[in-house]
Design a protein around this motif. Structure first.
Motif, mmCIF file in Angstrom:
data_model
loop_
_atom_site.group_PDB
_atom_site.id
_atom_site.type_symbol
_atom_site.label_atom_id
_atom_site.label_comp_id
_atom_site.label_asym_id
_atom_site.label_seq_id
_atom_site.Cartn_x
_atom_site.Cartn_y
_atom_site.Cartn_z
ATOM 1 N N GLU A 122 -9.270 36.445 13.051
ATOM 2 C CA GLU A 122 -8.362 36.831 14.274
ATOM 3 C C GLU A 122 -8.475 38.283 14.249
ATOM 4 O O GLU A 122 -8.800 39.099 15.285
ATOM 5 N N SER A 212 -10.897 35.929 26.521
ATOM 6 C CA SER A 212 -9.678 34.972 26.679
ATOM 7 C C SER A 212 -10.251 33.419 26.652
ATOM 8 O O SER A 212 -9.494 32.500 26.663
ATOM 9 N N CYS A 218 -9.205 33.126 22.450
ATOM 10 C CA CYS A 218 -8.234 33.318 23.388
ATOM 11 C C CYS A 218 -7.459 34.677 22.897
ATOM 12 O O CYS A 218 -6.449 35.010 23.258
ATOM 13 N N ILE A 219 -8.028 35.663 22.394
ATOM 14 C CA ILE A 219 -7.596 36.798 21.780
ATOM 15 C C ILE A 219 -6.834 37.709 22.778
ATOM 16 O O ILE A 219 -6.012 38.436 22.626
ATOM 17 N N THR A 221 -5.751 36.845 25.572
ATOM 18 C CA THR A 221 -4.189 36.518 25.853
ATOM 19 C C THR A 221 -3.118 36.222 24.903
ATOM 20 O O THR A 221 -2.083 35.439 25.051
ATOM 21 N N SER A 222 -3.662 36.532 23.803
ATOM 22 C CA SER A 222 -2.534 36.111 22.722
ATOM 23 C C SER A 222 -1.236 36.970 22.645
ATOM 24 O O SER A 222 -1.138 38.018 23.150
ATOM 25 N N ASP A 224 0.427 38.147 20.669
ATOM 26 C CA ASP A 224 0.412 39.517 19.680
ATOM 27 C C ASP A 224 0.047 40.636 20.606
ATOM 28 O O ASP A 224 0.340 41.793 20.136
#
Length: 240
Positions: A122, A212, A218-219, A221-222, A224
């Protein structure tokens, strides 16, 4: 004249790179070649698209064993130019740059530093996302490749790790890997944070859409990122 992807809306290199399934290294080398070519001489605005595709063509030959055929690259631009014009521009690039096509690619540096730091998948994807977003910020051209790569990794770690763990890691391990001060890295954070918080409203959505997808966790739209107080603090004020 320096190239920034947000200054060339018709020249979506990210889209072409993603469409042909090319590695990230080709994207960064393409932008580097464009900057080097324009720094060495004048370029007409109308020739930017041809220059960009020709630089991508050259980057493919450097970074991968196979590259898209010239006619397919021309087709992606709706045949804005012929394959003969593409090959002619390729020769101009090689001549003007005197075949000096290699540089310290920030993606290579990021991969190495992430491995040394034992970063999670991640964190690695988020760092790659931040690094690619820096291509849309013209002011990031003044930063060194290693500085960009390390800033992207540190910013990703801050979002995924607890503050205490991040500080300990910075004190124990990072000093052995680089000589950048915290202030030098902090100078890069606002540009990456601003681009990330724009999300789908970015001038170029190709990078956002690329990260995304499930293959990229999907980083972009995370939660975080979209609700990150850390990114807001990087800008100097909260994002409403």
């Amino acid at each position: 004249m320096l190239c920034c992807l947000c200054h060339c809306p018709h020249l979506d290199i990210c889209l072409y790179q993603d469409y042909f399934g090319l590695p990230d290294e080709t994207l960064y080398l393409t932008v580097y070649l464009m900057n080097a070519y324009m720094k060495a001489g004048k370029v007409r605005i109308l020739s930017l698209q041809l220059l960009g595709i020709a630089c991508l063509f050259v980057a493919c030959k450097v970074e991968v064993s196979t590259c898209p055929e010239p006619n397919k690259l021309c087709f992606m631009t709706q045949d804005s130019f012929s394959w003969k014009e593409l090959l002619r521009m390729e020769r101009k690039i090689l001549t003007r740059l005197k075949f000096e096509l290699h540089y310290a690619n920030p993606v290579h540096l990021l991969h190495w530093m992430a491995e040394v730091a034992h970063s999670t998948l991640e964190v690695q994807y988020l760092a790659r996302y931040f690094l690619e977003l820096s291509l849309m910020e013209v002011d990031c051209v003044c930063f060194e490749p290693a500085q960009l790569a390390l800033a992207a990794l540190h910013l990703a770690q801050r979002l995924f790790l607890q503050e205490r763990s991040t500080k300990e890691m910075s004190q124990e391990g990072s000093c052995k890997l680089h000589t950048y001060s915290e202030s030098e890295l902090s100078a890069v954070y606002p540009y990456m944070a601003k681009a990330a918080l724009r999300g789908p409203n970015s001038p170029l959505r190709a990078t956002f859409l690329k990260y995304s997808r499930p293959q990229k966790l999907c980083i972009s739209t995370s939660f975080d990122i979209t609700a990150s107080e850390s990114l807001s603090r990087c800008l100097g004020s909260p994002i409403s």
